[in-house]
Write a protein that holds these residues in place. Structure first.
Motif, mmCIF file in Angstrom:
data_model
loop_
_atom_site.group_PDB
_atom_site.id
_atom_site.type_symbol
_atom_site.label_atom_id
_atom_site.label_comp_id
_atom_site.label_asym_id
_atom_site.label_seq_id
_atom_site.Cartn_x
_atom_site.Cartn_y
_atom_site.Cartn_z
ATOM 1 N N GLU A 1 0.778 -1.317 -0.151
ATOM 2 C CA GLU A 1 0.165 -0.122 -0.145
ATOM 3 C C GLU A 1 0.703 1.335 0.001
ATOM 4 O OE1 GLU A 1 -4.197 -0.949 2.388
ATOM 5 O OE2 GLU A 1 -2.489 -0.151 3.339
ATOM 6 N N LEU A 2 1.865 1.183 0.949
ATOM 7 C CA LEU A 2 2.721 2.450 1.071
ATOM 8 C C LEU A 2 3.433 2.567 -0.266
ATOM 9 C CD1 LEU A 2 4.140 2.061 4.800
ATOM 10 C CD2 LEU A 2 2.111 3.461 3.858
ATOM 11 N N ASN A 3 4.134 1.649 -0.700
ATOM 12 C CA ASN A 3 4.746 1.731 -2.021
ATOM 13 C C ASN A 3 4.336 2.174 -3.204
ATOM 14 O OD1 ASN A 3 7.474 1.371 -3.107
ATOM 15 N ND2 ASN A 3 6.951 -0.680 -3.904
ATOM 16 N N VAL A 4 2.963 1.642 -3.172
ATOM 17 C CA VAL A 4 2.028 2.201 -4.483
ATOM 18 C C VAL A 4 1.373 3.582 -4.267
ATOM 19 C CG1 VAL A 4 -0.164 1.595 -5.538
ATOM 20 C CG2 VAL A 4 1.350 -0.204 -5.002
ATOM 21 N N PHE A 5 1.138 3.791 -3.195
ATOM 22 C CA PHE A 5 0.694 5.376 -3.054
ATOM 23 C C PHE A 5 1.825 6.350 -2.987
ATOM 24 C CE2 PHE A 5 0.829 8.889 0.157
ATOM 25 C CZ PHE A 5 -0.193 9.331 -0.500
ATOM 26 N N VAL A 6 3.046 6.172 -2.570
ATOM 27 C CA VAL A 6 4.212 7.051 -2.774
ATOM 28 C C VAL A 6 4.519 7.170 -4.190
ATOM 29 C CG1 VAL A 6 6.772 7.100 -2.452
ATOM 30 C CG2 VAL A 6 5.133 6.498 -0.430
ATOM 31 N N ARG A 7 4.573 5.882 -4.889
ATOM 32 C CA ARG A 7 4.968 6.051 -6.320
ATOM 33 C C ARG A 7 3.901 6.839 -7.083
ATOM 34 N NH1 ARG A 7 10.026 4.758 -7.891
ATOM 35 N NH2 ARG A 7 10.797 2.633 -6.841
ATOM 36 N N ALA A 8 2.809 6.722 -6.726
ATOM 37 C CA ALA A 8 1.498 7.281 -7.560
ATOM 38 C C ALA A 8 1.644 8.894 -7.149
ATOM 39 C CB ALA A 8 0.312 6.745 -7.099
ATOM 40 N N ALA A 9 1.725 9.165 -5.956
ATOM 41 C CA ALA A 9 1.791 10.467 -5.434
ATOM 42 C C ALA A 9 3.229 11.147 -6.047
ATOM 43 C CB ALA A 9 1.917 10.710 -3.942
ATOM 44 N N ARG B 1 3.287 0.526 -14.495
ATOM 45 C CA ARG B 1 4.818 -0.005 -15.165
ATOM 46 C C ARG B 1 5.809 -0.112 -14.241
ATOM 47 N NH1 ARG B 1 2.669 3.848 -18.742
ATOM 48 N NH2 ARG B 1 4.174 5.547 -17.978
ATOM 49 N N LYS B 2 6.179 0.877 -13.364
ATOM 50 C CA LYS B 2 7.280 0.980 -12.622
ATOM 51 C C LYS B 2 7.324 -0.328 -11.524
ATOM 52 C CE LYS B 2 10.841 2.543 -10.893
ATOM 53 N NZ LYS B 2 12.299 2.543 -11.876
ATOM 54 N N LEU B 3 6.016 -0.849 -11.279
ATOM 55 C CA LEU B 3 5.830 -1.696 -10.019
ATOM 56 C C LEU B 3 5.629 -3.073 -10.638
ATOM 57 C CD1 LEU B 3 4.210 0.217 -7.043
ATOM 58 C CD2 LEU B 3 6.537 -0.462 -7.421
ATOM 59 N N GLY B 4 5.113 -3.182 -11.822
ATOM 60 C CA GLY B 4 4.862 -4.550 -12.648
ATOM 61 C C GLY B 4 3.437 -5.007 -12.198
ATOM 62 N N LEU B 5 2.605 -3.927 -12.115
ATOM 63 C CA LEU B 5 1.135 -4.260 -11.784
ATOM 64 C C LEU B 5 0.103 -3.565 -12.947
ATOM 65 C CD1 LEU B 5 1.220 -2.777 -7.996
ATOM 66 C CD2 LEU B 5 1.149 -5.254 -8.812
ATOM 67 N N SER B 6 -0.804 -3.881 -12.801
ATOM 68 C CA SER B 6 -1.964 -3.164 -13.501
ATOM 69 C C SER B 6 -2.476 -1.992 -13.092
ATOM 70 C CB SER B 6 -2.990 -4.410 -14.096
ATOM 71 O OG SER B 6 -3.665 -4.266 -12.775
ATOM 72 N N GLN B 7 -2.837 -1.089 -14.037
ATOM 73 C CA GLN B 7 -3.359 0.259 -13.632
ATOM 74 C C GLN B 7 -4.696 0.020 -12.773
ATOM 75 O OE1 GLN B 7 -3.696 3.144 -16.732
ATOM 76 N NE2 GLN B 7 -5.067 4.276 -15.339
ATOM 77 N N PRO B 8 -5.605 -0.990 -13.079
ATOM 78 C CA PRO B 8 -6.729 -1.037 -12.080
ATOM 79 C C PRO B 8 -6.365 -1.622 -10.855
ATOM 80 C CG PRO B 8 -7.150 -1.872 -14.416
ATOM 81 C CD PRO B 8 -5.594 -1.623 -14.331
ATOM 82 N N SER B 9 -5.221 -2.272 -10.652
ATOM 83 C CA SER B 9 -4.645 -2.792 -9.517
ATOM 84 C C SER B 9 -4.239 -1.698 -8.709
ATOM 85 C CB SER B 9 -3.520 -3.935 -9.565
ATOM 86 O OG SER B 9 -4.151 -5.174 -9.996
ATOM 87 N N VAL B 10 -3.451 -0.710 -9.162
ATOM 88 C CA VAL B 10 -2.947 0.428 -8.491
ATOM 89 C C VAL B 10 -3.959 1.252 -7.961
ATOM 90 C CG1 VAL B 10 -1.559 2.471 -8.814
ATOM 91 C CG2 VAL B 10 -0.702 0.536 -10.026
#
Length: 295
Positions: free
Chosen positions: A7-15, A25-34
């Motif tokens: 959660e923290l990693n995704v939030f920080v990257r997105a912010a 793309r950076k974390l190897g996830l789908s956009q809906p997952s993020v």
């Protein structure tokens, strides 16, 4: 705990990136997952952290406060891992924002020894002649020339670089070697990305400060391009002696008016505010400082 870390990693990257797709793309996830992970984090906290628009996402006031704490938590976890492994086992990704000319002429030639010592470490060089935003680029550090604004960022001085006027032997043979500052008015001068073309060139000569207004014949937004112009005999350029050391040593460029001293320019390592530099940042900064001291 792993879900909280994600959660923290995704939030920080997105912010920091302002984009769910870039984060995915950076974390190897789908956009809906993020998007889902951020929404679940907001639901759990009971507050909106990011404002979504069709063009960009930006932190809310609560999101900005949470971002600072989340960054520090992730940094501390990473630093704890690095400390446990020791300085000989740096790993992960080190993102460095810097100018193109510095990356090509100083940093990249110094990398083989450093990366051989730390085989598990990956580097991303964000090389451009424009000033990068460390937060938006999610950079761990930047390397910057000149005087820095008081931005609250952490700063470490790496080196002081002497600047000189340079021209090619062919240009000087055709146009003559200037003997005084006034002679520059009759010469073709080359301006680069730093400094304003309307600002005078200022020198120290025989204990006094003297200035001259120089009209540029050539201007370029790339420092490498200005040096190339001088190398091809197009005029006189103001540049760092360290950056141009190969051209000077080979005789491709020679000093002009060596008795007139330009102010030196400092080179700094810059770290995002709110963070203690990670171990890999500290190690690379120390290494680069040593490299520069030997040049």
């Amino acid at each position: 705990m792993s879900d909280r870390f994600q959660e923290l990693n995704v939030f920080v990257r997105a912010a920091e990136s302002g984009s769910f797709s870039a984060t995915a793309r950076k974390l190897g996830l789908s956009q809906p997952s993020v998007s889902r992970i951020v929404s679940e984090l907001e639901a759990r906290l009971g507050t909106k952290l990011l404002l979504r628009s069709t063009r960009q996402i930006t932190p809310t006031e609560a999101g900005t406060a949470f971002l600072q704490r989340a960054r520090q938590i992730l940094h501390d976890l990473e630093d704890a891992d690095e400390s446990a492994r020791g300085t000989d086992s740096l790993r992960g990704v080190l993102r460095i924002a810097l100018s193109s000319i510095l990356s090509v002429r100083v940093v990249i030639p110094s990398l083989p020894v450093f990366l051989k010592t730390h085989p598990l470490l990956k580097l991303e060089l964000l090389a451009t002649d424009s000033m990068q935003d460390l937060v938006a680029e999610a950079a761990d550090m930047a390397i910057r020339f000149g005087r820095l604004e008081n931005s609250g960022f952490g700063v470490k001085k790496l080196a002081t670089m002497q600047r000189v006027l340079l021209a090619s032997p062919s240009y000087l043979e055709a146009r003559g070697m200037p003997q005084t500052l006034a002679d520059l008015a009759a010469h073709d001068c080359i301006f680069g990305p730093s400094g304003s073309p309307t600002a005078p060139w200022t020198f120290r000569h025989e204990g006094a400060m003297v200035s001259i207004k120089v009209e540029p014949r050539f201007q370029a937004t790339s420092a490498d391009a200005t040096i190339a112009c001088a190398r091809e005999g197009l005029g006189i350029v103001r540049a760092s002696a360290l950056i141009c050391r190969n051209e000077i040593q080979s005789g491709q460029l020679v000093p002009v008016l060596p008795g007139y001293l330009l102010d030196p320019v400092d080179l700094h390592a810059v770290f995002p505010s709110g963070r203690i530099p990670s171990q890999k940042v500290q190690m690379f900064t120390a290494y680069l400082s040593e490299v520069l001291a030997k040049l």
